[in-house]
Design an enzyme around this catalytic site. Structure first.
Site, PDB file in Angstrom:
ATOM      1  N   LYS A 224      31.168  25.596  37.803  1.00 35.92           N
ATOM      2  CA  LYS A 224      32.536  25.590  37.293  1.00 35.92           C
ATOM      3  C   LYS A 224      33.128  24.188  37.234  1.00 35.92           C
ATOM      4  CE  LYS A 224      33.606  30.421  38.034  1.00 35.92           C
ATOM      5  NZ  LYS A 224      34.470  31.435  38.653  1.00 35.92           N
ATOM      6  N   ARG A 259      27.659  34.396  43.729  1.00 37.96           N
ATOM      7  CA  ARG A 259      27.328  34.729  42.335  1.00 37.96           C
ATOM      8  C   ARG A 259      26.897  33.449  41.641  1.00 37.96           C
ATOM      9  NH1 ARG A 259      30.035  34.814  37.323  1.00 37.96           N
ATOM     10  NH2 ARG A 259      29.457  36.569  35.968  1.00 37.96           N
TER      11      ARG A 259
END
Length: 283
Positions: A224, A259
Site C-alpha cells: 500500500k 492479507r
C-alpha cells in the site's frame, strides 16, 4: 477473549500461528496486480501457487477498492468471482474468503464453496447483517472512512486509533445484535482506506490497542501507498520487503492474520517469528 481459530462448515483454521491470506484480485484495475488474474485458469493457477507457498486462505475479490476506482455492477462482480471460487473449492484444499460487500454475491459464493466474508464496508449495505447471520460464516469487518472513490480526499481524525476502535466495536455489536455469533467476527483496521500515511502508521504503532477489543485482527497493508510514503518506492509491486516488514510488525503486535500479495516472502519472515516463539515454549 479472542477465539483460538475460526470454523466454517467442516473446516477449522487455528490461530495458534499467524495465518497468511493470499490476495487473488480478479479485476482489471486493482492498484497492484489489476488484470493479471482475470482469466479463470490463471486465477486458479495463482491460487494453487499461493497455497503451495504457505497461504491458508485465498481471498477472491471482483471489485477494485483502490482510491478512485469505478463502480462495478453486481452481475459483473458475480461473473468475475463465482467461477473462480467454484474452481478453487473443487480442486484445492484451502479456505476461501470473498472480498465483497454485496449480500447476493457472498450468498452465491458460499453456495459454490466459499467460507469467509471479507467486507470492507463492515456489513453496512442493506441486508448484509441479516445475510451474515443466516450464512453463519466468519466475517471480517473493516474500517473505512468515506467511500473507495473519494476516501483519500483529505481524510481527517481527531484520534485515529480511538475512532477506528469505536467503529469496529460498534459494527461488531451490530452484527451480534443481528444474530452473528461473536466467534465469527474478525476485525480489520483498514490500512489505506480513508487514512493518511501518518494515520496508517499510528494505527500500526497502536495495533495492540485494537487487538484489545477482543476480536481476532487481520492486518492488510500489502504494497500500500503508506509503504511508498515511508520508503520512496513508487511502484506498488516493488514494495515487497516493506510489506513483509509491516506484516511482521503487525503479528508481533497481536494480529492473527495477514492479507498479502507476496506469500512466499511473508511465510519466510513468519517462519523466523514462529521459531522464536517456539523457543519460548521449550525454555
Amino acid at each position: 477473549m479472542c477465539v483460538s481459530g475460526i470454523s466454517s462448515g467442516k473446516r477449522f483454521l487455528s490461530f495458534e500461528r499467524p495465518v497468511i491470506m493470499g490476495i487473488l484480485n480478479v479485476t482489471p484495475d486493482s492498484f497492484s496486480d489489476g488484470g493479471l488474474w482475470r482469466d479463470c485458469s490463471k486465477a486458479y493457477d495463482h491460487a494453487a501457487r499461493m497455497l503451495e507457498e504457505g497461504a491458508r486462505i485465498i481471498d477472491v475479490g471482483g471489485e477494485s477498492t483502490r482510491p478512485g476506482a469505478s463502480d462495478v455492477s453486481e452481475d459483473e462482480e458475480m461473473d468475475r468471482v463465482i467461477p473462480v471460487v467454484e474452481r478453487i473449492a473443487k480442486k484445492l484444499d484451502v479456505m476461501i474468503s470473498v472480498d465483497t460487500s454485496r449480500p447476493d454475491v457472498i450468498t452465491k459464493a458460499v453456495e459454490n464453496g466459499a467460507h469467509i466474508w471479507n467486507d470492507i464496508r463492515a456489513l453496512r449495505l442493506e441486508g448484509a447483517l441479516e445475510t451474515a447471520a443466516r450464512l453463519d460464516i466468519p466475517v471480517i469487518l473493516m474500517h473505512m472512512q468515506g467511500k473507495p472513490r473519494t476516501m483519500q480526499v483529505a481524510p481527517h481524525y481527531s484520534d485515529v486509533v480511538k475512532e477506528v476502535g469505536d467503529f469496529l466495536t460498534a459494527r461488531a455489536d451490530a452484527a451480534i445484535a443481528a444474530g452473528v455469533r461473536r466467534e465469527n467476527i474478525i476485525v480489520d483496521p483498514g490500512f489505506g482506506f480513508g487514512k493518511s500515511a501518518r494515520d496508517n502508521f499510528r494505527l500500526l504503532d497502536h495495533l495492540q490497542d485494537l487487538v484489545g477489543l477482543g476480536y481476532p485482527l487481520l492486518s492488510a497493508l500489502s504494497r500500500k501507498s503508506m509503504l511508498g510514503a515511508a520508503t520512496g518506492i513508487q511502484k506498488a509491486s516493488d514494495r515487497v520487503i516493506s510489506s513483509v516488514a509491516g506484516h511482521l510488525i503487525s503479528v508481533m503486535k497481536g494480529a492473527v492474520m495477514v492479507r498479502v500479495h507476496d506469500v512466499a516472502q511473508t511465510k519466510e519472515a513468519l517462519d523466523v517469528y514462529n521459531a522464536m516463539t517456539d523457543s519460548r515454549r521449550r525454555a
